[in-house]
Write an enzyme that holds these catalytic residues in place. Structure first.
Site, short mmCIF file in Angstrom:
data_model
loop_
_atom_site.label_atom_id
_atom_site.label_comp_id
_atom_site.label_asym_id
_atom_site.label_seq_id
_atom_site.Cartn_x
_atom_site.Cartn_y
_atom_site.Cartn_z
CG ASP A 214 -1.90 1.14 1.21
OD1 ASP A 214 -2.27 1.58 0.11
OD2 ASP A 214 -2.27 1.61 2.30
CE1 TYR B 236 -3.81 1.24 10.41
CE2 TYR B 236 -3.29 -1.01 9.75
CZ TYR B 236 -2.92 0.32 9.89
OH TYR B 236 -1.68 0.71 9.50
#
Ligand SMILES: *[C@@H]1O[C@H](CO)[C@@H](O)[C@H](O)[C@H]1NC(C)=O
Ligand SMILES: *[C@@H]1O[C@H](CO)[C@@H](O)[C@H](O)[C@H]1NC(C)=O
Ligand SMILES: *[C@@H]1O[C@H](CO)[C@@H](O)[C@H](O)[C@H]1NC(C)=O
Ligand SMILES: *[C@@H]1O[C@H](CO)[C@@H](O)[C@H](O)[C@H]1NC(C)=O
Ligand SMILES: *[C@@H]1O[C@H](CO)[C@@H](O)[C@H](O)[C@H]1NC(C)=O
Ligand SMILES: *[C@@H]1O[C@H](CO)[C@@H](O)[C@H](O)[C@H]1NC(C)=O
Ligand SMILES: *[C@@H]1O[C@H](CO)[C@@H](O)[C@H](O)[C@H]1NC(C)=O
Length: 626
Positions: free
Chosen positions: A196, A487
């Site tokens: 990412d 997360y």
């Protein structure tokens, strides 16, 4: 079987020369060849038109489509051509220079500090070597022309596939409607990185022309512990110069006193009363300097000099914590990227200095080089500032655990250790970020690499950054400590703030209970687009990022008191560019800072936390119940 593989890995390591940071002194010199290099791009995904037409033999500046590209810099964001930004395949760089008369007195080397991803290096028309993987330095000896121009040509390829580290998915697409209309142009493909962040490419760090004496200091390995134990190993390129020896002086940079003098290419000694290197908040980051005079044993003449800064400190790992100099070290840290507007991942001392200043401003004491080794300049700065660093090999998103990939991975690990092993700030090696470590092939694959890393450096713990679950992970038990990325409130339970604290406590406690090793929460956070204000908070607003942080911190305080958390690193120091995706609005916005390094609301929350968090709490402070 295992023994056999291990031997192969070791052989691989011995083929690798260590690499020292360039130094200018009484005996060695360098020219930094940074500046504007001629640049020609091949068509996207070309079969290799440059190699076929031997572009290393021609002057690329004569091409109609030639331009210049600043070195160091990623080429992607410099032009107004979308094809340059999104290029896949080969680009070519060229640089010409005249050698100076004095250069004849030296052996000369071309040193590349980082070329991403795959590089072929040509000098004066000949292929002199290649390098794969980016982010780590490599060098080749060259013979300069003294009566004509010297020409460096570099072909760089940034293609990703299942055979690269990190991997990427390469897919040709075609679709034809019954009317005959074709959706995709001929040869159309998509390249999706398995990571990412933007796949910045080019000559990302400085290029040097090194000028070294005939016999020179080639490799240096230093180990220095908190109890004053000190050892060094010097590897010399002797060039048949006969018997070589070394005069050694160790100086404290604090007191300016000599604390050791000796002779020999290696020694294991104990130095009394050394000033220790400590991470910020635990004492001063005291450094020492090892000065080597390489001498001819017969004539006693000095042949080469190298000076390296290092620090005395001991890293240990218990079931619960990471100890630096026998004190619990609690990481108050950051995940980061080398990333900035215009030059991408290209080295820039302004951005590097600002980044480290912002880490200090927020009270941080720690970072991970997510997801590749950062510049050598940054490692020296971390030493000087007392910032503790987990240095990570460029192996993110691993999911193909084959022998050839493992060989490349081993190569990257050994290059990383050979480059960074003398830095006191580096307290652990990370062998991967978010691999598919819940597969049984991953277990065998990483078992070999962990053994290799320990054999290359017995002084530092080995970790990996996992996003698997404690119940299914197959590598965590082999690590010295465990890093977990998670997360809650972002990728999981988006918008349900009330679930965040218990999610972290519940999960991290199980990691700890199962593996009985220190756990670092190595990534957590939420995206916030700077200036987007919504109260009550909504995802992507600055308030939402703050809300997620506060609830995660509540969990971390409980886990610290519980003895189940050895450190925390927010993701991320600053916003950074990624590939295009519907979940990324011009990059990843999980930064505490904007991409231009201005603080968002969350930065002040984190700053307050890091400034007030006591250094040693683990297992003692039981007040913080969730
Ligand atoms: C640039 O010019 C060279 C030489 O004519 C050519 O082979 C190459 O395809 C050109 N690059 C692009 C992107 O068209
Ligand atoms: C280089 O790029 C091309 C695409 O232009 C690709 O097909 C090839 O496999 C790459 N070669 C290497 C050695 O990376
Ligand atoms: C010895 O040094 C010379 C330059 O002085 C160099 O050309 C040669 O390659 C070196 N030989 C070895 C074996 O390193
Ligand atoms: C240098 O000479 C000394 C004394 O002759 C000897 O003990 C030592 O082994 C030699 N060192 C090297 C590196 O050859
Ligand atoms: C290093 O330290 C250990 C004690 O931790 C001691 O036994 C050993 O002798 C030391 N080595 C040297 C060379 O001083
Ligand atoms: C540390 O962990 C190991 C398992 O990895 C366990 O056997 C041992 O009892 C633990 N030690 C302490 C002091 O908790
Ligand atoms: C840690 O937390 C768990 C779960 O709440 C609890 O069972 C355990 O007793 C705690 N341990 C300590 C040392 O506080």
């Amino acid at each position: 079987m295992f023994r056999c593989l291990f031997l192969i890995l070791l052989i691989l390591v011995f083929e690798n020369d260590g690499i020292l940071f360039p130094q200018r002194n009484e005996y060695r010199h360098y020219d930094q060849l940074d500046g504007l290099w001629t640049f020609v791009r091949e068509p996207k995904n070309s079969y290799g038109v440059g190699l076929e037409n031997k572009w290393h033999l021609v002057d690329l500046e004569d091409f109609k489509n030639a331009t210049v590209m600043p070195v160091p810099s990623a080429y992607n964001d410099i032009t107004q051509d979308i094809n340059v930004r999104d290029h896949v395949g080969w680009v070519w760089y060229q640089y010409k220079f005249y050698a100076s008369k004095q250069d004849t007195e030296y052996r000369t080397f071309l040193r590349f500090s980082s070329v991403n991803y795959y590089a072929l290096i040509f000098f004066n028309g000949y292929l002199i070597g290649n390098h794969v993987g980016g982010h780590l330095p490599f060098q080749f000896e060259v013979s300069l022309n003294f009566n004509s121009l010297n020409k460096i040509t570099i072909a760089v390829n940034n293609t990703l596939s299942h055979d690269t580290i990190p991997p990427g998915e390469f897919k040709y697409l075609h679709q034809t409607y019954p009317s005959g209309i074709q959706v995709y142009p001929p040869g159309f493909f998509e390249l999706t990185p398995d990571f990412d962040f933007f796949n910045y490419a080019g000559i990302l760090r400085s290029v040097y022309l090194l000028k070294l004496p005939k016999s020179y200091i080639k490799e240096l390995k230093i180990a220095a512990y908190g109890n004053g134990n000190f050892s060094y190993r010097i590897n010399v390129d002797t060039n048949n110069s006969g018997d070589l020896n070394a005069d050694i002086v160790v100086t404290s940079l604090k007191s300016r006193q000599r604390v050791y003098e000796g002779k020999g290419l290696q020694a294991d000694v104990n130095i009394q009363h050394v000033e220790l290197w400590n991470p910020r908040g635990y004492g001063e980051p005291n450094l020492h300097e090892l000065e080597i005079h390489l001498i001819n044993n017969q004539t006693n003449q000095i042949i080469d000099i190298y000076r390296e800064k290092f620090g005395f400190r001991t890293v240990q790992v218990t079931n619960d914590t990471i100890l630096i100099n026998e004190k619990t070290f609690y990481c108050k840290g950051f995940g980061m990227h080398e990333d900035f507007e215009l030059h991408g991942r290209g080295y820039n001392p302004v951005v590097m200095t600002k980044d480290l200043n912002m880490v200090e401003w927020m009270g941080g004491n720690c970072y991970r080089t997510s997801h590749y080794p950062y510049s050598e300049e940054r490692a020296y700065e971390a030493d000087r500032r007392g910032i503790a660093v987990i240095t990570e090999v460029p192996a993110v998103g691993m999911r193909y655990f084959t022998k050839p990939i493992q060989k490349l991975h081993a190569q990257m690990i050994s290059e990383m250790i050979l480059r960074d092993r003398n830095h006191p700030s580096v307290f652990a090696w990370s062998l991967s970020n978010e691999p598919a470590s819940d597969s049984s092939t991953a277990r065998n694959y990483y078992s070999d690499l962990i053994t290799l890393t320990h054999s290359l450096d017995s002084t530092r713990p080995v970790t990996m950054v996992l996003d698997t679950y404690y119940s299914t992970d197959k590598v965590a038990d082999m690590l010295d400590f465990i890093c977990v990325n998670r997360y809650y409130g972002w990728y999981a339970n988006t918008g349900y703030l009330e679930t965040i604290t218990k999610s972290y406590i519940g999960e991290i406690y199980e990691w700890k209970r199962k593996f009985q090793k220190p756990i670092i929460q190595s990534e957590y956070g939420a995206d916030a687009i700077a200036g987007l204000s919504q109260d009550p908070s909504i995802d992507f607003s600055e308030q939402y990022q703050v809300d997620v942080l506060i609830r995660a911190h509540k969990a971390f305080d409980f886990l610290r008191a519980n003895g189940s958390l050895a450190g925390e690193m927010v993701w991320n120091l600053a916003d950074f560019m990624t590939a295009q995706s519907t979940s990324r609005a011009v990059g990843n916005h999980k930064g505490m800072l904007t991409r231009t390094r201005q603080p968002k609301m969350a930065a002040y929350v984190l700053k307050k936390r890091y400034e007030t968090l006591e250094n040693v709490v683990i297992g003692k402070d039981k007040k913080n119940k969730p």
